[in-house]
Design a protein around this motif. Structure first.
Motif, PDB file in Angstrom:
ATOM      1  N   GLU A 116     -21.619  32.817  26.718  1.00  0.00           N
ATOM      2  CA  GLU A 116     -21.884  31.406  26.976  1.00  0.00           C
ATOM      3  C   GLU A 116     -21.062  30.524  26.046  1.00  0.00           C
ATOM      4  N   LEU A 117     -20.906  30.947  24.795  1.00  0.00           N
ATOM      5  CA  LEU A 117     -20.090  30.202  23.854  1.00  0.00           C
ATOM      6  C   LEU A 117     -18.633  30.178  24.322  1.00  0.00           C
ATOM      7  N   ALA A 118     -18.139  31.323  24.794  1.00  0.00           N
ATOM      8  CA  ALA A 118     -16.766  31.389  25.296  1.00  0.00           C
ATOM      9  C   ALA A 118     -16.589  30.461  26.499  1.00  0.00           C
ATOM     10  N   ARG A 119     -17.578  30.449  27.387  1.00  0.00           N
ATOM     11  CA  ARG A 119     -17.513  29.541  28.548  1.00  0.00           C
ATOM     12  C   ARG A 119     -17.492  28.083  28.103  1.00  0.00           C
ATOM     13  N   GLU A 123     -14.642  25.286  28.801  1.00  0.00           N
ATOM     14  CA  GLU A 123     -14.913  23.999  29.444  1.00  0.00           C
ATOM     15  C   GLU A 123     -14.390  22.847  28.600  1.00  0.00           C
ATOM     16  N   ASP A 124     -14.507  22.978  27.271  1.00  0.00           N
ATOM     17  CA  ASP A 124     -13.941  21.953  26.386  1.00  0.00           C
ATOM     18  C   ASP A 124     -12.423  21.879  26.556  1.00  0.00           C
ATOM     19  N   MET A 125     -11.804  23.033  26.753  1.00  0.00           N
ATOM     20  CA  MET A 125     -10.362  23.064  26.988  1.00  0.00           C
ATOM     21  C   MET A 125     -10.027  22.415  28.329  1.00  0.00           C
ATOM     22  N   ARG A 126     -10.858  22.680  29.331  1.00  0.00           N
ATOM     23  CA  ARG A 126     -10.622  22.102  30.657  1.00  0.00           C
ATOM     24  C   ARG A 126     -10.694  20.569  30.600  1.00  0.00           C
ATOM     25  N   ASP A 127     -11.630  20.074  29.790  1.00  0.00           N
ATOM     26  CA  ASP A 127     -11.800  18.626  29.653  1.00  0.00           C
ATOM     27  C   ASP A 127     -10.591  17.956  29.002  1.00  0.00           C
ATOM     28  N   LEU A 128      -9.835  18.725  28.224  1.00  0.00           N
ATOM     29  CA  LEU A 128      -8.674  18.162  27.529  1.00  0.00           C
ATOM     30  C   LEU A 128      -7.453  18.029  28.435  1.00  0.00           C
TER      31      LEU A 128
END
Length: 232
Positions: A116-119, A123-128
């Motif tokens: 879950e932490l990896a996901r 997602e934080d990377m996707r937001d960037l």
């Protein structure tokens, strides 16, 4: 007769030397992209900013030069060194095999909270990804993502090798995603596939191959962006 209590002696915390403090500050600025390739390190100016004499600044710059982060040229002075393409490719190629093996071995031992932490990191990377892309932040999150997946690897020797390569990579990469505008979005999707394989309990070779190919694609796109021949 009452025994006399011995006074409690506390040790004062060890202070960081001026040279060490300057070294850490300059190194962080270089690795975080605040000082980019070709940036001149004016010793007197840095000394005034950090309220030290030029001597500890000079010592710190020598250490950074030994690490390959700074170059010193006569009559020019100290400059932040650009990414060495050959060193980058060598490090990424090594990481591709080490991370692939470590992630494959770690997969059966990854708990739900680690996945879950990896996901969440992905997602934080996707937001960037977008018009206001931050390559330094993206690189940092990317490194965290792969560390989370590898940390459960039961082979401590392999992990030791991998940690040394991560450290080496931090010295030669410094936000390479900035040179590949289309790569971040693809990288996030490749992370999705890796997570899907791990979550589904895919065979170790499949996980290993997905991670290895992911790293090698990043390496080859960077080489292509720099006008170099991709490696097989």
């Amino acid at each position: 007769m009452v025994a006399k209590e011995e006074p409690i002696v506390t040790q004062a915390p060890t202070s960081v030397s001026k040279s060490e403090r300057v070294y850490r500050t300059l190194r962080e600025r270089i690795l975080q992209g605040q000082y980019t390739s070709g940036y001149r390190l004016v010793l007197d100016q840095i000394a005034r900013e950090l309220t030290v004499s030029p001597v500890p600044v000079r010592e710190a710059v020598r250490r950074l030069e030994a690490e390959g982060l700074v170059t010193f040229t006569r009559n020019v002075g100290a400059e932040v060194r650009g990414v060495d393409v050959t060193r980058y490719a060598d490090a990424m190629q090594t990481l591709a095999w080490l991370e692939g093996a470590a992630t494959g071995l770690a997969a059966p031992h990854l708990r739900a909270e680690r996945l879950e932490l990896a996901r969440s990191l992905n997602e934080d990377m996707r937001d960037l990804v977008g018009d206001e892309f931050d390559p330094v932040r993206f690189t940092d999150l990317n490194e965290q993502f792969h560390r989370v997946l590898c940390d459960a690897c039961p082979n401590e020797h392999l992990l030791g090798l991998l940690r040394r390569e991560w450290l080496h990579m931090s010295l030669v990469r410094r936000s390479s995603f900035a040179a590949m505008p289309g790569r971040p979005a693809v990288s996030v999707r490749e992370h999705d596939r890796i997570l899907a394989l791990v979550s589904a309990g895919a065979p170790l070779p499949d996980v290993e191959r997905a991670v290895r190919d992911h790293k090698l694609r990043t390496m080859n796109e960077y080489l292509a962006a720099r006008g170099r021949t991709p490696r097989t």
